[in-house]
Design a protein around this motif. Sequence first.
Motif, mmCIF file in Angstrom:
data_model
loop_
_atom_site.group_PDB
_atom_site.id
_atom_site.type_symbol
_atom_site.label_atom_id
_atom_site.label_comp_id
_atom_site.label_asym_id
_atom_site.label_seq_id
_atom_site.Cartn_x
_atom_site.Cartn_y
_atom_site.Cartn_z
ATOM 1 N N TYR A 1 46.324 43.307 37.542
ATOM 2 C CA TYR A 1 46.454 42.340 36.729
ATOM 3 C C TYR A 1 45.419 41.819 36.083
ATOM 4 O O TYR A 1 44.192 42.024 36.800
ATOM 5 C CB TYR A 1 47.097 41.134 38.033
ATOM 6 C CG TYR A 1 48.300 41.354 38.673
ATOM 7 C CD1 TYR A 1 49.442 40.981 38.282
ATOM 8 C CD2 TYR A 1 48.216 42.267 39.793
ATOM 9 C CE1 TYR A 1 50.737 41.316 39.005
ATOM 10 C CE2 TYR A 1 49.221 42.588 40.639
ATOM 11 C CZ TYR A 1 50.469 41.828 40.271
ATOM 12 O OH TYR A 1 51.547 42.071 40.903
ATOM 13 N N VAL B 1 46.408 44.150 43.368
ATOM 14 C CA VAL B 1 47.390 43.703 44.647
ATOM 15 C C VAL B 1 48.558 44.406 44.755
ATOM 16 O O VAL B 1 49.298 44.808 43.681
ATOM 17 C CB VAL B 1 47.592 42.214 44.375
ATOM 18 C CG1 VAL B 1 48.666 41.845 45.485
ATOM 19 C CG2 VAL B 1 46.274 41.505 44.316
ATOM 20 N N ASP B 2 48.992 45.015 46.102
ATOM 21 C CA ASP B 2 49.960 45.711 46.111
ATOM 22 C C ASP B 2 50.506 46.901 45.301
ATOM 23 O O ASP B 2 51.613 46.728 44.884
ATOM 24 C CB ASP B 2 51.076 44.728 46.333
ATOM 25 C CG ASP B 2 50.885 43.629 47.532
ATOM 26 O OD1 ASP B 2 50.182 44.019 48.371
ATOM 27 O OD2 ASP B 2 51.514 42.575 47.350
ATOM 28 N N ARG C 1 58.329 40.649 46.972
ATOM 29 C CA ARG C 1 57.572 41.313 46.092
ATOM 30 C C ARG C 1 58.178 41.612 44.526
ATOM 31 O O ARG C 1 57.682 42.333 44.014
ATOM 32 C CB ARG C 1 56.799 42.724 46.581
ATOM 33 C CG ARG C 1 56.341 42.755 47.722
ATOM 34 C CD ARG C 1 54.841 42.128 47.589
ATOM 35 N NE ARG C 1 54.378 42.056 49.167
ATOM 36 C CZ ARG C 1 53.732 41.092 49.695
ATOM 37 N NH1 ARG C 1 53.788 39.994 49.007
ATOM 38 N NH2 ARG C 1 53.511 41.286 51.006
ATOM 39 N N ALA D 1 41.433 39.247 43.995
ATOM 40 C CA ALA D 1 42.534 39.177 44.740
ATOM 41 C C ALA D 1 41.925 38.673 46.349
ATOM 42 O O ALA D 1 40.969 39.167 46.751
ATOM 43 C CB ALA D 1 43.063 40.380 44.873
ATOM 44 N N MET E 1 56.804 37.020 40.613
ATOM 45 C CA MET E 1 55.578 36.349 40.609
ATOM 46 C C MET E 1 55.802 34.984 40.196
ATOM 47 O O MET E 1 56.578 34.640 39.295
ATOM 48 C CB MET E 1 54.517 36.918 39.611
ATOM 49 C CG MET E 1 54.324 38.561 39.846
ATOM 50 S SD MET E 1 53.403 39.026 41.448
ATOM 51 C CE MET E 1 51.948 38.235 41.337
ATOM 52 N N LYS F 1 49.834 47.100 42.123
ATOM 53 C CA LYS F 1 49.734 46.891 40.554
ATOM 54 C C LYS F 1 48.523 46.111 40.300
ATOM 55 O O LYS F 1 47.554 45.842 41.167
ATOM 56 C CB LYS F 1 50.782 45.720 40.277
ATOM 57 C CG LYS F 1 52.248 46.182 40.682
ATOM 58 C CD LYS F 1 52.909 46.506 39.468
ATOM 59 C CE LYS F 1 54.642 46.596 39.721
ATOM 60 N NZ LYS F 1 54.867 47.842 40.308
ATOM 61 N N ASP G 1 50.821 33.871 42.616
ATOM 62 C CA ASP G 1 51.320 34.468 43.863
ATOM 63 C C ASP G 1 52.421 35.552 44.150
ATOM 64 O O ASP G 1 53.671 35.375 43.178
ATOM 65 C CB ASP G 1 51.727 33.308 44.554
ATOM 66 C CG ASP G 1 50.680 32.181 45.104
ATOM 67 O OD1 ASP G 1 49.536 32.823 45.400
ATOM 68 O OD2 ASP G 1 50.988 31.073 44.785
ATOM 69 N N ASP G 2 52.360 36.630 44.962
ATOM 70 C CA ASP G 2 53.578 37.494 45.238
ATOM 71 C C ASP G 2 54.342 36.729 46.252
ATOM 72 O O ASP G 2 53.841 36.018 47.108
ATOM 73 C CB ASP G 2 52.790 38.488 45.882
ATOM 74 C CG ASP G 2 53.264 39.923 44.984
ATOM 75 O OD1 ASP G 2 53.870 39.823 44.135
ATOM 76 O OD2 ASP G 2 52.420 40.805 45.506
ATOM 77 N N GLY H 1 44.173 38.555 49.709
ATOM 78 C CA GLY H 1 45.521 39.079 50.410
ATOM 79 C C GLY H 1 46.508 39.477 49.250
ATOM 80 O O GLY H 1 46.069 40.185 48.303
ATOM 81 N N SER H 2 47.600 38.665 49.099
ATOM 82 C CA SER H 2 48.494 39.214 47.831
ATOM 83 C C SER H 2 48.688 37.991 46.750
ATOM 84 O O SER H 2 49.252 37.837 45.892
ATOM 85 C CB SER H 2 49.778 39.112 48.376
ATOM 86 O OG SER H 2 50.327 38.063 49.057
ATOM 87 N N THR H 3 47.412 37.171 46.874
ATOM 88 C CA THR H 3 46.972 36.248 45.921
ATOM 89 C C THR H 3 45.986 36.502 44.900
ATOM 90 O O THR H 3 44.956 36.911 45.335
ATOM 91 C CB THR H 3 46.903 34.474 46.551
ATOM 92 O OG1 THR H 3 47.938 34.341 47.337
ATOM 93 C CG2 THR H 3 46.680 33.420 45.662
#
Length: 181
Positions: free
Chosen positions: A91, A86-87, A155, A131, A158, A89, A150-151, A133-135
């Motif tokens: 995880y 995500v974005d 950004r 992932a 977290m 990075k 959640d982002d 979206g950004s979640t």
Amino acid sequence: GARLFCAPCHASVVLVIDATTHATMTIPTPVHGQWKWTGIAAHGSLLFCCPRHAASVLIIDADSLTTALIPCSAVGGDTWAGIAAVDGKLYCAPNWASSVLVVDPEARTTSTIPCAVAGVGRGPQWHGIAAVGSTLYCAPHAAGALLLVDDDADRARMELKMVNFQSCYELPKGAQAEHEG
């Protein structure tokens, strides 16, 4: 052509499959043992494997067909299970770990986001991560709830949220349920 890469869980090599011809080849890794890495997520032409029992994240360069390692703060076994991007990075879901592992693929460093939830780190909690979206959604293994990462808008930080499983089920007639967004 298109190639598929397999995370070396028990093997000491990465299995590479040519999707057109079905020919296979292997790429050696510097680590031997059982349950080393599970799951793969891409960042450009680099593939990153989640450390399960390994003390490092495995990097597979899909262009040069080589591997490298990023040390992480793994303690014990079954630490993390599953990896998602995500974005910019990556995880890893906490299995026996008490934190989410964060991989910075550009800096080739790791950090963690603590899970301030009772019981985390004392058994297999989450196994797998996806992932939307950004979640990020961590799938429960033995945890009683879904773990969301959640982002926030800038950004820079977290936030971890727990979603109770019972909100996923239809309650008996007359039962009251609290809804948490």
